[in-house]
Motif scaffolding. Sequence first.
Motif, mmCIF file in Angstrom:
data_model
loop_
_atom_site.group_PDB
_atom_site.id
_atom_site.type_symbol
_atom_site.label_atom_id
_atom_site.label_comp_id
_atom_site.label_asym_id
_atom_site.label_seq_id
_atom_site.Cartn_x
_atom_site.Cartn_y
_atom_site.Cartn_z
ATOM 1 N N SER A 186 94.956 -66.093 123.671
ATOM 2 C CA SER A 186 95.259 -66.498 125.047
ATOM 3 C C SER A 186 95.418 -68.006 125.182
ATOM 4 O O SER A 186 96.021 -68.484 126.145
ATOM 5 N N GLN A 187 94.888 -68.762 124.237
ATOM 6 C CA GLN A 187 94.976 -70.212 124.303
ATOM 7 C C GLN A 187 96.344 -70.746 123.882
ATOM 8 O O GLN A 187 96.675 -71.886 124.157
ATOM 9 N N TYR A 188 97.142 -69.905 123.206
ATOM 10 C CA TYR A 188 98.491 -70.321 122.831
ATOM 11 C C TYR A 188 99.385 -70.376 124.064
ATOM 12 O O TYR A 188 99.229 -69.586 124.986
ATOM 13 N N SER A 189 100.331 -71.281 124.042
ATOM 14 C CA SER A 189 101.305 -71.343 125.136
ATOM 15 C C SER A 189 102.298 -70.190 124.973
ATOM 16 O O SER A 189 102.382 -69.569 123.906
ATOM 17 N N ASN A 190 103.051 -69.946 126.026
ATOM 18 C CA ASN A 190 104.074 -68.907 125.954
ATOM 19 C C ASN A 190 105.093 -69.223 124.858
ATOM 20 O O ASN A 190 105.574 -68.320 124.168
ATOM 21 N N ARG A 191 105.401 -70.482 124.691
ATOM 22 C CA ARG A 191 106.359 -70.911 123.659
ATOM 23 C C ARG A 191 105.798 -70.642 122.256
ATOM 24 O O ARG A 191 106.509 -70.144 121.377
ATOM 25 N N GLU A 192 104.521 -70.967 122.053
ATOM 26 C CA GLU A 192 103.904 -70.732 120.746
ATOM 27 C C GLU A 192 103.839 -69.237 120.437
ATOM 28 O O GLU A 192 104.097 -68.820 119.301
ATOM 29 N N LEU A 193 103.512 -68.435 121.441
ATOM 30 C CA LEU A 193 103.494 -66.994 121.243
ATOM 31 C C LEU A 193 104.892 -66.482 120.901
ATOM 32 O O LEU A 193 105.059 -65.649 120.002
ATOM 33 N N ALA A 194 105.912 -66.988 121.609
ATOM 34 C CA ALA A 194 107.288 -66.577 121.351
ATOM 35 C C ALA A 194 107.718 -66.956 119.935
ATOM 36 O O ALA A 194 108.429 -66.192 119.270
ATOM 37 N N ASP A 195 107.279 -68.111 119.456
ATOM 38 C CA ASP A 195 107.594 -68.532 118.089
ATOM 39 C C ASP A 195 107.004 -67.565 117.059
ATOM 40 O O ASP A 195 107.536 -67.416 115.957
ATOM 41 N N MET A 196 105.916 -66.909 117.420
ATOM 42 C CA MET A 196 105.288 -65.906 116.546
ATOM 43 C C MET A 196 105.852 -64.510 116.779
ATOM 44 O O MET A 196 105.407 -63.542 116.166
ATOM 45 N N GLY A 197 106.808 -64.410 117.708
ATOM 46 C CA GLY A 197 107.394 -63.109 118.017
ATOM 47 C C GLY A 197 106.539 -62.276 118.951
ATOM 48 O O GLY A 197 106.636 -61.051 118.964
ATOM 49 N N LEU A 198 105.706 -62.943 119.724
ATOM 50 C CA LEU A 198 104.784 -62.258 120.629
ATOM 51 C C LEU A 198 105.002 -62.721 122.071
ATOM 52 O O LEU A 198 105.578 -63.778 122.305
ATOM 53 N N SER A 199 104.495 -61.930 122.979
ATOM 54 C CA SER A 199 104.438 -62.355 124.377
ATOM 55 C C SER A 199 103.004 -62.178 124.847
ATOM 56 O O SER A 199 102.184 -61.539 124.175
ATOM 57 N N ARG A 200 102.708 -62.729 125.982
ATOM 58 C CA ARG A 200 101.359 -62.615 126.534
ATOM 59 C C ARG A 200 100.968 -61.139 126.747
ATOM 60 O O ARG A 200 99.820 -60.763 126.588
ATOM 61 N N ALA A 201 101.960 -60.308 127.051
ATOM 62 C CA ALA A 201 101.707 -58.885 127.275
ATOM 63 C C ALA A 201 101.296 -58.163 125.995
ATOM 64 O O ALA A 201 100.720 -57.075 126.058
ATOM 65 N N ASP A 202 101.580 -58.760 124.844
ATOM 66 C CA ASP A 202 101.237 -58.138 123.561
ATOM 67 C C ASP A 202 99.775 -58.337 123.163
ATOM 68 O O ASP A 202 99.275 -57.645 122.279
ATOM 69 N N ILE A 203 99.104 -59.280 123.778
ATOM 70 C CA ILE A 203 97.770 -59.676 123.318
ATOM 71 C C ILE A 203 96.789 -58.507 123.343
ATOM 72 O O ILE A 203 96.104 -58.251 122.343
ATOM 73 N N ASP A 204 96.694 -57.782 124.449
ATOM 74 C CA ASP A 204 95.730 -56.677 124.512
ATOM 75 C C ASP A 204 96.032 -55.609 123.480
ATOM 76 O O ASP A 204 95.114 -55.050 122.866
ATOM 77 N N GLY A 205 97.294 -55.333 123.249
ATOM 78 C CA GLY A 205 97.667 -54.345 122.231
ATOM 79 C C GLY A 205 97.306 -54.783 120.826
ATOM 80 O O GLY A 205 96.853 -53.991 120.010
ATOM 81 N N ILE A 206 97.503 -56.068 120.563
ATOM 82 C CA ILE A 206 97.151 -56.605 119.244
ATOM 83 C C ILE A 206 95.649 -56.519 119.018
ATOM 84 O O ILE A 206 95.183 -56.082 117.971
ATOM 85 N N VAL A 207 94.892 -56.912 120.035
ATOM 86 C CA VAL A 207 93.434 -56.881 119.913
ATOM 87 C C VAL A 207 92.937 -55.441 119.772
ATOM 88 O O VAL A 207 92.093 -55.152 118.927
ATOM 89 N N ALA A 208 93.499 -54.527 120.544
ATOM 90 C CA ALA A 208 93.070 -53.120 120.492
ATOM 91 C C ALA A 208 93.401 -52.497 119.144
ATOM 92 O O ALA A 208 92.649 -51.663 118.633
ATOM 93 N N GLY A 209 94.504 -52.918 118.533
ATOM 94 C CA GLY A 209 94.914 -52.341 117.260
ATOM 95 C C GLY A 209 94.384 -53.064 116.056
ATOM 96 O O GLY A 209 94.631 -52.658 114.922
ATOM 97 N N SER A 210 93.648 -54.133 116.273
ATOM 98 C CA SER A 210 93.137 -54.921 115.151
ATOM 99 C C SER A 210 92.024 -54.166 114.451
ATOM 100 O O SER A 210 91.231 -53.460 115.046
ATOM 101 N N ARG A 211 91.990 -54.342 113.148
ATOM 102 C CA ARG A 211 90.915 -53.767 112.322
ATOM 103 C C ARG A 211 90.005 -54.909 111.906
ATOM 104 O O ARG A 211 90.218 -55.567 110.897
ATOM 105 N N ILE A 212 89.006 -55.132 112.720
ATOM 106 C CA ILE A 212 88.078 -56.236 112.473
ATOM 107 C C ILE A 212 86.821 -55.656 111.839
ATOM 108 O O ILE A 212 86.303 -54.646 112.263
ATOM 109 N N GLY A 213 86.308 -56.356 110.848
ATOM 110 C CA GLY A 213 85.031 -55.931 110.299
ATOM 111 C C GLY A 213 85.074 -55.398 108.934
ATOM 112 O O GLY A 213 85.811 -55.049 108.205
#
Length: 72
Positions: A45-72
Motif C-alpha cells: 500500500s505504500q507504493y504509489s500508483n505509478r510504482e504499482l503500475a510499473d510492477m504490473g499491478l494496481s491498487r485493486a490487486d493488493i488484497d488478492g495478492i495478499v490473500a493468495g500469498s503463501r507466507i510461512g
Amino acid sequence: MAHTTTFVGTGTQTNLPAIIQQLVGRVRAHAETRRQQAQLRCELSQYSNRELADMGLSRADIDGIVAGSRIG
C-alpha cells in the motif's frame, strides 16, 4: 438372574495435552500468518500508483495478492 456388562475398549486413548498443544500451535501459526499478511498489505500500500503500475499491478490487486500469498 444376574446381569453382567462387559466393556471392550478400542485400545486408543486420547492424549488431551498433546491435542491442546497442537491446537495452540495451529492458532499461533495462523496468527503469525495473519501478521505477515498485514505487513505485506501495508508494504504494498505504500507504493504509489505509478510504482504499482510499473510492477504490473494496481491498487485493486493488493488484497488478492495478499490473500493468495503463501507466507510461512
